[in-house]
Design a protein around this motif. Structure first.
Motif, short mmCIF file in Angstrom:
data_model
loop_
_atom_site.label_atom_id
_atom_site.label_comp_id
_atom_site.label_asym_id
_atom_site.label_seq_id
_atom_site.Cartn_x
_atom_site.Cartn_y
_atom_site.Cartn_z
N ARG B 149 12.32 -37.95 37.21
CA ARG B 149 11.15 -37.13 36.92
C ARG B 149 11.37 -35.68 37.31
NH1 ARG B 149 5.37 -39.30 36.46
NH2 ARG B 149 6.75 -40.78 35.49
N VAL B 150 11.61 -35.45 38.56
CA VAL B 150 11.70 -34.07 39.02
C VAL B 150 13.16 -33.70 39.25
CG1 VAL B 150 10.93 -32.44 40.75
CG2 VAL B 150 9.49 -34.39 40.16
N CYS B 151 13.52 -32.54 38.79
CA CYS B 151 14.88 -32.07 38.95
C CYS B 151 14.96 -31.26 40.23
CB CYS B 151 15.26 -31.21 37.73
SG CYS B 151 16.99 -30.78 37.65
N ARG B 152 15.23 -31.94 41.33
CA ARG B 152 15.25 -31.22 42.60
C ARG B 152 16.67 -30.80 42.95
NH1 ARG B 152 14.04 -36.41 42.95
NH2 ARG B 152 12.09 -37.17 43.81
N GLY B 153 16.80 -29.57 43.34
CA GLY B 153 18.08 -29.07 43.81
C GLY B 153 19.10 -28.92 42.70
N ALA B 154 20.29 -28.49 43.11
CA ALA B 154 21.36 -28.28 42.16
C ALA B 154 22.06 -29.60 41.85
CB ALA B 154 22.36 -27.28 42.74
N PRO B 155 22.65 -29.71 40.67
CA PRO B 155 23.41 -30.92 40.35
C PRO B 155 24.64 -31.00 41.24
CG PRO B 155 23.69 -29.24 38.67
CD PRO B 155 22.63 -28.75 39.59
N PRO B 156 25.18 -32.19 41.44
CA PRO B 156 26.37 -32.34 42.29
C PRO B 156 27.54 -31.56 41.72
CG PRO B 156 25.89 -34.36 41.07
CD PRO B 156 24.72 -33.45 40.89
N SER B 157 28.40 -31.11 42.59
CA SER B 157 29.54 -30.32 42.12
C SER B 157 30.39 -31.17 41.20
CB SER B 157 30.36 -29.85 43.31
OG SER B 157 31.10 -30.92 43.83
N GLY B 158 30.93 -30.56 40.18
CA GLY B 158 31.73 -31.29 39.21
C GLY B 158 30.90 -31.91 38.12
N TYR B 159 29.58 -31.80 38.25
CA TYR B 159 28.74 -32.46 37.24
C TYR B 159 28.95 -31.86 35.86
CZ TYR B 159 24.88 -34.54 34.81
OH TYR B 159 24.15 -35.24 33.90
N ALA B 160 29.22 -30.58 35.82
CA ALA B 160 29.34 -29.89 34.54
C ALA B 160 30.58 -30.31 33.75
CB ALA B 160 29.34 -28.38 34.75
N THR B 161 31.37 -31.19 34.31
CA THR B 161 32.52 -31.70 33.53
C THR B 161 32.41 -33.20 33.30
OG1 THR B 161 33.80 -32.06 35.55
CG2 THR B 161 34.06 -29.93 34.47
N ARG B 162 31.37 -33.81 33.84
CA ARG B 162 31.23 -35.26 33.71
C ARG B 162 30.86 -35.65 32.28
NH1 ARG B 162 27.14 -39.36 36.69
NH2 ARG B 162 27.37 -40.99 35.14
N ILE B 163 31.58 -36.61 31.74
CA ILE B 163 31.34 -37.04 30.36
C ILE B 163 30.43 -38.27 30.34
CG2 ILE B 163 32.42 -37.95 28.28
CD1 ILE B 163 34.91 -36.33 29.00
N HIS B 164 29.29 -38.13 29.64
CA HIS B 164 28.38 -39.26 29.45
C HIS B 164 28.60 -39.88 28.07
CE1 HIS B 164 25.81 -38.27 32.92
NE2 HIS B 164 25.94 -37.00 32.57
N ASP B 165 28.52 -41.20 28.00
CA ASP B 165 28.54 -41.87 26.70
C ASP B 165 27.11 -42.05 26.20
OD1 ASP B 165 31.29 -42.50 25.94
OD2 ASP B 165 31.33 -43.57 27.87
N LEU B 166 26.90 -41.74 24.94
CA LEU B 166 25.55 -41.85 24.38
C LEU B 166 25.23 -43.28 23.93
CD1 LEU B 166 25.44 -38.51 22.39
CD2 LEU B 166 24.05 -39.13 24.36
N HIS B 167 26.22 -44.02 23.48
CA HIS B 167 26.05 -45.43 23.09
C HIS B 167 25.24 -45.63 21.82
CE1 HIS B 167 27.90 -46.55 26.79
NE2 HIS B 167 26.90 -46.12 27.55
N MET B 168 24.60 -44.57 21.34
CA MET B 168 23.75 -44.72 20.15
C MET B 168 24.23 -43.75 19.07
SD MET B 168 20.08 -44.54 22.08
CE MET B 168 18.95 -45.41 21.00
N SER B 169 24.04 -44.16 17.82
CA SER B 169 24.30 -43.27 16.69
C SER B 169 23.14 -42.28 16.57
CB SER B 169 24.43 -44.07 15.40
OG SER B 169 23.17 -44.59 15.04
N ARG B 170 23.35 -41.25 15.74
CA ARG B 170 22.28 -40.28 15.50
C ARG B 170 21.05 -40.98 14.90
NH1 ARG B 170 25.33 -38.11 18.33
NH2 ARG B 170 26.39 -36.11 18.06
N GLN B 171 21.30 -41.94 14.03
CA GLN B 171 20.20 -42.68 13.42
C GLN B 171 19.40 -43.44 14.47
OE1 GLN B 171 19.07 -43.00 9.91
NE2 GLN B 171 17.41 -43.61 11.28
N GLU B 172 20.10 -44.02 15.44
CA GLU B 172 19.41 -44.77 16.48
C GLU B 172 18.61 -43.85 17.40
OE1 GLU B 172 22.42 -48.59 16.60
OE2 GLU B 172 22.86 -46.81 17.80
N MET B 173 19.23 -42.73 17.75
CA MET B 173 18.47 -41.75 18.55
C MET B 173 17.22 -41.34 17.80
SD MET B 173 21.47 -39.23 19.93
CE MET B 173 23.14 -39.85 19.91
N ALA B 174 17.36 -41.11 16.50
CA ALA B 174 16.22 -40.71 15.68
C ALA B 174 15.14 -41.79 15.70
CB ALA B 174 16.68 -40.44 14.25
N ASP B 175 15.54 -43.03 15.53
CA ASP B 175 14.56 -44.12 15.52
C ASP B 175 13.92 -44.29 16.89
OD1 ASP B 175 14.96 -44.62 12.86
OD2 ASP B 175 16.27 -46.34 13.15
#
Lengths: 220, 220
Positions: B149-175
Motif C-alpha cells: 500500500r504505502v511506499c515507505r522509504g527508498a527501495p533497497p540498493s540494487g533494486y533498479a537492476t532487479r528483473i521481474h517476470d510479468l508471467h502474463m501476455s499483454r492480452q492478459e494484462m489487458a483482461d
DNA sequence: CGCGACCTTGATGATGATCAAACAACGTGG
DNA sequence: CCACGTTGTTTGATCATCATCAAGGTCGCG
C-alpha cells in the motif's frame, strides 16, 4: 445507541459477545484509515462501502445486504468507508475475539466466501460491461427472484407492479458502476423508453420486464 | 500428480486432509460452472482467476500469489476459471470437510478477509483509474518492498537492476485491467520512454523508479 | 412562491477501443 | 547457422463510447 446482547444461557463463547448497534440512514459506520479492530455484520438495511483517492475520486466498492460482513483491510487499517443508505441494524465484534471462536469463524468464512464470489462478478462488470449492461446488472440486484445469477422461469405474478426503492442517488450509482451520473441517467431513461422499467419517482423503480433486463445485464 | 498428505498421527482433523497437487504453467485447475466441492490454497507460484461471458468477453478477476485461497461462487458452482501462470504447488480441500475444522476456518477467514480488501482496491482501479494509472498499479504489485500500500522509504540498493517476470501476455494484462492489449502496450511504452521502467524483453521488467511509479499508481 | 437539491437532456470533447500494418522474439527444419 | 513461419508486441490512424460542460426541468420544503 450501543448495548450488549445478553445471550440467553449457552453463553461461554466470545463470538456471542457481538454488540448490536442501530444506525439511521446516511450515517458513517467506519472510515477508511481507521485502525481496524472491528468486524461488522449487517443484520438489516443497506450499507455502502467506498474508497476515496487522494484527489477526491470516490469508488463505491460494494453495496451490502442483510447478512453481509464488512470491515476489512490489510489487517491494521480499514480500507473503506462504510455508510448506511437506510436505517440499519448492525452487529459489531472485536476482530481478535471473534476470530478465536470456531462457530463465529465458520459463519464468517461462508459469508466472506460468498461475498468474494459477488466481488468477482462486480469486477467483471467494471472491466468488461457497457454502460447499459452495468445499469441493467445493478437493477437485476433488485430482482431477488432471479436468485442472483440465473433468471429461471417467469417472475411471480404481480411483480410488474412492485415498487423497488433504489436508496442511492444517480451520483452514487455512478460511483458504484464506474460511470458518471449523466451516463447512468441516460441508461435509465433508455430502459424506460424501451418499456423495461418505470419510475414512479426518480428514486423508485418498477421492473416491467425482468427477463429482458436480465438478458441485457449479461449475467454470464 | 496427486497424492495425499499422510498426517503422522493427529489424523482426526479433517483440515489436515488437504491434498497437495503440482501443476505446470498454463494448466487449468478448475472451470467456471464446475460443481464447487473444493477449496484451494496456492502454496507456490502464480494463478489467475477469470470469468467468461456468453459472448466470449473474458475478465481476469484476480491474480493470486502464494498463500491465497481460491475456489468460490454461489456455493454450488465455481464462479471462475483458475489457470496457472507458472508452475505451482496447490493444496486442495473438500470444502465441507475443511469448513468443519476450526483451525482451518481461522486461517481461511484471515486469508479471505485480506483478499477481500485487495479486491476492493482492484474495484477502485477498474472503476476510477486511467489506463496509465492501472498499468502503474499493476506493476506496483511487483514492488513487494512497498508492502502493498504505502511506499515507505527508498527501495533497497540494487533494486533498479532487479528483473521481474510479468508471467502474463499483454492480452492478459489487458483482461485484468479492463483495457485492450494495445492500450496496455502504449502505457508500458510511455513508462519506458519516461525512464520509469526498462524491458530487457517484453515479458520482463526492471523498475528503475519505484517511487515515481507509486505516485502514478495513486494507491490512495 | 421561490429556493435548493437532484435529475434529465443536449452539445461537444477526450480517452481508450478498434482496425491495420510493421516489427521483434522464438522455435523449427533445412 | 540461417531462412522461415508462428506468435506476440509495438505503433499508427480512425472511430465510438462515455465524460465533460451546460442548460433546463422536477420535486420538496421553508
Amino acid at each position: 445507541m450501543l448495548f450488549a446482547i445478553t445471550p440467553s444461557g449457552e453463553e461461554k463463547s466470545a463470538a456471542a459477545m457481538g454488540m448490536r448497534r442501530s444506525f439511521l440512514a446516511r450515517e458513517i459506520i467506519c472510515q477508511q484509515g481507521d485502525t481496524a479492530e472491528c468486524v461488522y455484520r449487517l443484520g438489516h438495511g443497506v450499507v455502502m462501502l467506498y474508497q476515496i483517492l487522494q484527489d477526491g475520486r470516490r469508488q463505491i466498492v460494494d453495496v451490502l445486504d442483510a447478512g453481509d460482513y464488512f470491515g476489512f483491510g490489510d489487517g491494521n487499517v480499514q480500507d473503506c468507508f462504510a455508510e448506511t443508505l437506510t436505517d440499519c441494524e448492525i452487529t459489531v465484534w472485536r476482530i481478535r475475539e471473534a476470530q478465536s471462536c470456531p462457530v463465529w469463524c465458520e459463519g464468517f468464512s461462508r459469508g466472506v466466501q460468498r461475498k468474494l464470489g459477488a466481488m468477482h462478478d462486480h469486477v467483471t462488470l467494471l472491466g468488461k460491461k457497457t454502460a447499459l449492461e452495468r445499469v441493467s446488472s445493478m437493477l437485476m440486484r433488485l430482482v431477488r427472484e432471479c436468485a442472483g445469477r440465473v433468471c429461471r422461469g417467469a417472475p411471480p405474478s404481480g411483480y410488474a407492479t412492485r415498487i423497488h426503492d433504489l436508496h442511492m442517488s444517480r451520483q452514487e450509482m455512478a460511483d458504484y458502476l464506474g460511470l458518471t451520473l449523466e451516463t447512468v441517467s441516460r441508461a435509465i431513461s433508455q430502459l424506460k423508453r424501451d418499456g423495461l422499467i418505470e419510475l414512479p419517482r426518480p428514486s423508485q423503480i418498477v421492473i416491467k420486464d425482468p427477463c429482458r433486463l436480465c438478458r441485457l445485464a449479461v449475467l454470464h
